[in-house]
Design a protein around this motif. Sequence first.
Motif, PDB file in Angstrom:
ATOM      1  N   VAL A 127     -21.736 -17.609  30.524  1.00  0.00           N
ATOM      2  CA  VAL A 127     -21.939 -18.896  31.182  1.00  0.00           C
ATOM      3  C   VAL A 127     -20.588 -19.483  31.593  1.00  0.00           C
ATOM      4  O   VAL A 127     -20.444 -20.028  32.693  1.00  0.00           O
ATOM      5  N   LEU A 128     -19.589 -19.344  30.731  1.00  0.00           N
ATOM      6  CA  LEU A 128     -18.239 -19.818  31.048  1.00  0.00           C
ATOM      7  C   LEU A 128     -17.689 -19.095  32.274  1.00  0.00           C
ATOM      8  O   LEU A 128     -17.139 -19.730  33.182  1.00  0.00           O
ATOM      9  N   VAL A 129     -17.854 -17.790  32.329  1.00  0.00           N
ATOM     10  CA  VAL A 129     -17.375 -17.004  33.472  1.00  0.00           C
ATOM     11  C   VAL A 129     -18.090 -17.445  34.748  1.00  0.00           C
ATOM     12  O   VAL A 129     -17.456 -17.632  35.795  1.00  0.00           O
ATOM     13  N   GLU A 130     -19.406 -17.639  34.677  1.00  0.00           N
ATOM     14  CA  GLU A 130     -20.167 -18.091  35.845  1.00  0.00           C
ATOM     15  C   GLU A 130     -19.707 -19.466  36.314  1.00  0.00           C
ATOM     16  O   GLU A 130     -19.559 -19.692  37.520  1.00  0.00           O
ATOM     17  N   ALA A 131     -19.459 -20.377  35.379  1.00  0.00           N
ATOM     18  CA  ALA A 131     -18.987 -21.711  35.746  1.00  0.00           C
ATOM     19  C   ALA A 131     -17.618 -21.640  36.406  1.00  0.00           C
ATOM     20  O   ALA A 131     -17.354 -22.326  37.400  1.00  0.00           O
ATOM     21  N   LEU A 132     -16.753 -20.793  35.879  1.00  0.00           N
ATOM     22  CA  LEU A 132     -15.425 -20.629  36.464  1.00  0.00           C
ATOM     23  C   LEU A 132     -15.521 -20.036  37.864  1.00  0.00           C
ATOM     24  O   LEU A 132     -14.802 -20.464  38.772  1.00  0.00           O
ATOM     25  N   GLU A 133     -16.434 -19.089  38.061  1.00  0.00           N
ATOM     26  CA  GLU A 133     -16.636 -18.520  39.395  1.00  0.00           C
ATOM     27  C   GLU A 133     -17.168 -19.577  40.367  1.00  0.00           C
ATOM     28  O   GLU A 133     -16.782 -19.591  41.532  1.00  0.00           O
ATOM     29  N   GLU A 134     -18.042 -20.464  39.882  1.00  0.00           N
ATOM     30  CA  GLU A 134     -18.545 -21.539  40.737  1.00  0.00           C
ATOM     31  C   GLU A 134     -17.412 -22.469  41.158  1.00  0.00           C
ATOM     32  O   GLU A 134     -17.345 -22.880  42.321  1.00  0.00           O
ATOM     33  N   ILE A 135     -16.529 -22.786  40.220  1.00  0.00           N
ATOM     34  CA  ILE A 135     -15.373 -23.625  40.568  1.00  0.00           C
ATOM     35  C   ILE A 135     -14.502 -22.895  41.586  1.00  0.00           C
ATOM     36  O   ILE A 135     -14.089 -23.474  42.593  1.00  0.00           O
ATOM     37  N   TRP A 136     -14.217 -21.615  41.324  1.00  0.00           N
ATOM     38  CA  TRP A 136     -13.381 -20.825  42.238  1.00  0.00           C
ATOM     39  C   TRP A 136     -13.985 -20.791  43.635  1.00  0.00           C
ATOM     40  O   TRP A 136     -13.290 -21.022  44.629  1.00  0.00           O
TER      41      TRP A 136
ATOM     42  N   GLU B  48      -9.837 -12.250  28.652  1.00  0.00           N
ATOM     43  CA  GLU B  48      -9.240 -12.090  27.324  1.00  0.00           C
ATOM     44  C   GLU B  48     -10.177 -12.622  26.243  1.00  0.00           C
ATOM     45  O   GLU B  48     -10.342 -12.007  25.185  1.00  0.00           O
ATOM     46  N   ILE B  49     -10.816 -13.741  26.507  1.00  0.00           N
ATOM     47  CA  ILE B  49     -11.786 -14.287  25.558  1.00  0.00           C
ATOM     48  C   ILE B  49     -12.938 -13.298  25.397  1.00  0.00           C
ATOM     49  O   ILE B  49     -13.398 -13.053  24.278  1.00  0.00           O
ATOM     50  N   GLY B  50     -13.393 -12.723  26.479  1.00  0.00           N
ATOM     51  CA  GLY B  50     -14.454 -11.714  26.407  1.00  0.00           C
ATOM     52  C   GLY B  50     -14.049 -10.511  25.575  1.00  0.00           C
ATOM     53  O   GLY B  50     -14.839  -9.992  24.777  1.00  0.00           O
ATOM     54  N   ARG B  51     -12.816 -10.048  25.743  1.00  0.00           N
ATOM     55  CA  ARG B  51     -12.327  -8.905  24.951  1.00  0.00           C
ATOM     56  C   ARG B  51     -12.308  -9.255  23.463  1.00  0.00           C
ATOM     57  O   ARG B  51     -12.671  -8.442  22.616  1.00  0.00           O
ATOM     58  N   LYS B  52     -11.872 -10.468  23.152  1.00  0.00           N
ATOM     59  CA  LYS B  52     -11.824 -10.877  21.744  1.00  0.00           C
ATOM     60  C   LYS B  52     -13.223 -10.928  21.144  1.00  0.00           C
ATOM     61  O   LYS B  52     -13.410 -10.594  19.976  1.00  0.00           O
TER      62      LYS B  52
ATOM     63  N   ARG C 182      -8.581 -21.310  19.284  1.00  0.00           N
ATOM     64  CA  ARG C 182      -7.309 -21.693  19.890  1.00  0.00           C
ATOM     65  C   ARG C 182      -7.320 -21.416  21.391  1.00  0.00           C
ATOM     66  O   ARG C 182      -6.927 -22.265  22.202  1.00  0.00           O
ATOM     67  N   ASP C 183      -7.792 -20.240  21.776  1.00  0.00           N
ATOM     68  CA  ASP C 183      -7.850 -19.879  23.192  1.00  0.00           C
ATOM     69  C   ASP C 183      -8.814 -20.781  23.961  1.00  0.00           C
ATOM     70  O   ASP C 183      -8.538 -21.176  25.092  1.00  0.00           O
ATOM     71  N   LEU C 184      -9.952 -21.095  23.353  1.00  0.00           N
ATOM     72  CA  LEU C 184     -10.911 -21.981  24.011  1.00  0.00           C
ATOM     73  C   LEU C 184     -10.351 -23.389  24.181  1.00  0.00           C
ATOM     74  O   LEU C 184     -10.519 -24.010  25.227  1.00  0.00           O
ATOM     75  N   ARG C 185      -9.673 -23.891  23.162  1.00  0.00           N
ATOM     76  CA  ARG C 185      -9.055 -25.225  23.271  1.00  0.00           C
ATOM     77  C   ARG C 185      -7.986 -25.237  24.359  1.00  0.00           C
ATOM     78  O   ARG C 185      -7.881 -26.191  25.119  1.00  0.00           O
ATOM     79  N   LEU C 186      -7.196 -24.189  24.409  1.00  0.00           N
ATOM     80  CA  LEU C 186      -6.172 -24.083  25.449  1.00  0.00           C
ATOM     81  C   LEU C 186      -6.818 -24.092  26.831  1.00  0.00           C
ATOM     82  O   LEU C 186      -6.357 -24.794  27.740  1.00  0.00           O
ATOM     83  N   LEU C 187      -7.905 -23.353  27.000  1.00  0.00           N
ATOM     84  CA  LEU C 187      -8.599 -23.307  28.279  1.00  0.00           C
ATOM     85  C   LEU C 187      -9.166 -24.680  28.638  1.00  0.00           C
ATOM     86  O   LEU C 187      -8.999 -25.154  29.764  1.00  0.00           O
TER      87      LEU C 187
END
Length: 93
Positions: free
Chosen positions: A19-28, A54-58, A71-76
């Motif tokens: 869902v995060l990836v889809e939202a980011l693609e919508e913004i892009w 990177e989040i997906g890999r983790k 930490r990565d999510l907060r940074l994002l």
Amino acid sequence: MEDAGNCVDRNILLKQQEVLVEALEEIWNGVERGDIKVECLPLLRTARAVSCPEIGRKLRSPEIDHAKLIRDLRLLVNTFTYVIKPKSSRFAI
């Protein structure tokens, strides 16, 4: 972030990451169409090309390090809130 901190099932976290990836693609796509304005296009590009994958890999790693994931999510989130600042350009002058 709550789910990552509460050690929720990996499959749920992976679905949320989709869902995060889809939202980011919508913004892009909105930026490309001129519907969305951002303050820092290079960071949006970096979030799309590096941070989300990177989040997906983790999440797919054998052992999820929940502290690093949070930490990565907060940074994002902070990057979007305070630097990228996406907003509709429909009402922009």
